[in-house]
Design a protein around this motif. Structure first.
Motif, PDB file in Angstrom:
ATOM      1  N   ALA A 152       5.084   1.325   1.048  1.00 40.66           N
ATOM      2  CA  ALA A 152       5.133   1.566   2.549  1.00 40.66           C
ATOM      3  C   ALA A 152       6.026   0.462   3.203  1.00 40.66           C
TER       4      ALA A 152
ATOM      5  N   ARG B 234       8.582  -4.502   3.292  1.00 37.48           N
ATOM      6  CA  ARG B 234       8.496  -3.299   2.358  1.00 37.48           C
ATOM      7  C   ARG B 234       7.757  -3.738   1.156  1.00 37.48           C
ATOM      8  N   THR B 235       6.720  -2.818   0.997  1.00 45.92           N
ATOM      9  CA  THR B 235       5.888  -2.836  -0.375  1.00 45.92           C
ATOM     10  C   THR B 235       6.388  -1.683  -1.226  1.00 45.92           C
ATOM     11  N   SER B 236       5.704  -1.761  -2.279  1.00 44.65           N
ATOM     12  CA  SER B 236       5.980  -0.556  -3.153  1.00 44.65           C
ATOM     13  C   SER B 236       5.625   0.805  -2.738  1.00 44.65           C
TER      14      SER B 236
END
Lengths: 358, 358
Positions: A330, A326-328
């Motif tokens: 996606a 998890r990124t900011s």
């Protein structure tokens, strides 16, 4: 006794975004700028540290695109030599540029090229391999470090070694018989049991004059262009000549330009790398290089690797060997066995015009 | 001809957070407040709409906890009757409170209870079932609507019907023989092929006086407490009496307090519900009720349901029948067959003291 690494320079080509590590790696934040193993140092910082342990920072050179120059300067404040390519031309022009400029100021220097985004975990064995490779390169052979395989990987190219060479200070050196592409599983198993094959980690060590002479024979246009740029390098015309000449250089990898043809001519040597090495090429590899799941992860009847870049919680229920990132902006969920296919996500995002996510 | 739904009131108990729908549902944002099927209306709004299509808003009553009262008022501005429970006491005190207050102002009224967080998709058949249930309830039986099964579900309780009843306007009514708990797969298959069993959707239709009389026999303490509260309801002491009396009420579901014992006494009837119904109990059910993946989803050799609450991208690679849910503070990845286990994530978060995520 003279320093065996005298006149040894390291060249770090820093390119490639690492599309199989999306969404961690992006065009603007390529793999080499990331701390993928949780060590606190990015891959290019680790590469720099490893080399700076052997030679002074002044003899470490990074070649990269304009887009990443600032980030590299920020991550490597000790770096004094940064070559900024006007455009991506693959590894041969990048390494060749550094070689031509170094050769003009330090004739007979030996350079070694090391990818900015690989992982190595045994500094002593790495230094031992470098020492042997430099000794062999001094004798006039283009030398590669062949990683002793830990298993029958189908994800790497292999180096087939031939006769033992007789070089002082390089008792394990052998001639390279050939470079072979990523094999199928049966072939890889045969390679590993046979003992003559090692992994090609893209580490090439050579005298600058030897490299430039090979280039003059094999890629004369590229050699001439690099000569033009190197001649202008100390002058005020450096940038204008670079900008004018660079676009004419052939786009080609050092493997195809030098390593493969020179090996067939008998001009390549290989020394063994007995250290743990990985190209950290996809998420399946990350676990192997020490990446651990974020502490905010909850597994219920599940297992794998979960990375939460923003510290938010990740819960996995009823799935084994799954990778969640998890990124900011996606989330990626991938079965470990499909880790190579992550590049298809990036291709699909490009097709949809989601440049903000590339 | 008199309105067959004259004096028919709907009571909507709105409680339960829906832990199997974490991270969408939270203690502070329970399932009934969510738009789970992408219709633009939350489940409680859909429940209200469905009932308001049959009766005026003044005869629709919601019973909920103090924590959710404001959110319900905001989502249902047309709602005029909101009962706010001082604490959770399960469904019998909630429905009983509404019944006692309605009975005081509209003696002989008929109430029907409908969960705030279920999904129904055929309004015509729903209205038909309500009409029959009200007719049967008027005759003095506590009446439930049994959903005609579309398959041998092991996720719902079942109603076993008995002899046909002879009630005007309710040609399909039968006596209830018994209520049975969620069955195993073989038993469920037998139920469905046998034809005597329907799903228990928790819809109970009854005259208020009939309900209160049953309560007086079966749960006299609870009946007395509700009477105390109802007597004070029109007075300035409403809140103080409610606060003083409520904690003494027995915590019990209407199924156990009324439906099961009254069925054994022969006082329960069932009419068929021929509409599509689902309790939207877990993520596996969401696909069935029409939830679709966010448009920002990319599937590479994968399938399932991906919900991105904040509009960020979700990519799934090499996994089938997987459910991925992203909120601003969490990611859930669950295999469809493990959807029921999501509640274990909530339990683990509670164990870790992560109240911010509950």
């Amino acid at each position: 006794m003279p320093d065996p690494l005298a006149s040894f320079h390291a060249v770090i080509p820093a390119g490639g975004s690492g599309t199989r590590l999306w969404p961690l790696s992006r065009a603007a934040r390529p793999k080499f700028l990331l701390d993928l193993d949780g060590s606190g140092r990015s891959l290019i910082q680790q590469t720099f540290d490893r080399l700076n342990d052997l030679i002074p920072a002044e003899r470490i050179h990074v070649v990269t695109g304009a887009r990443h120059a600032d980030a590299i300067r920020e991550q490597l404040p000790e770096l004094s030599s940064l070559f900024v390519e006007p455009s991506a031309r693959d590894s041969m022009p990048a390494i060749g540029l550094a070689a031509a400029v170094i050769d003009a100021t330090d004739p007979g220097a030996i350079i070694g090229s090391f990818a900015a985004d690989h992982v190595i975990d045994d500094q002593v064995s790495f230094a031992e391999a470098i020492g042997q490779a430099v000794a062999v390169a001094r004798s006039g052979l283009v030398t590669t470090i062949g990683i002793t395989p830990t298993g029958p990987s189908t994800g790497f190219g292999y180096i087939e070694s031939g006769d033992r060479l007789d070089v002082d200070g390089a008792g394990s050196a052998r001639a390279v018989r050939s470079f072979v592409e990523k094999p199928d599983a049966a072939t890889a198993a045969r390679y590993v049991s046979g003992g003559a094959h090692s992994w090609n980690a893209g580490m090439f060590v050579t005298r600058t004059d030897v490299l430039l002479n090979h280039l003059g024979r094999l890629q004369p246009g590229l050699r001439a262009g690099l000569g033009t740029i190197a001649a202008a390098w100390p002058s005020p015309e450096r940038q204008s000549v670079l900008d004018a000449t660079w676009p004419s250089l052939t786009t080609i990898a050092i493997d195809h330009a030098i390593a493969e043809p020179v090996a067939l001519e008998g001009g390549m040597a290989v020394v063994p790398g007995e250290f743990r090495w990985d190209d950290a090429g996809d998420f399946a590899a990350l676990g192997d290089i020490g990446a651990v799941s974020s502490p905010e992860t909850i597994w219920v009847d599940g297992s794998g690797l979960a990375l939460s870049e923003d510290g938010t919680a990740i819960a996995v229920v009823g799935l084994d060997d799954v990778i969640v990132v998890r990124t900011s902006d996606a989330v990626l969920v991938v079965d470990r066995d499909s880790a190579q296919q992550v590049k298809d996500v990036v291709a699909e995002l490009a097709r949809r015009g989601r440049d903000d996510l590339l």
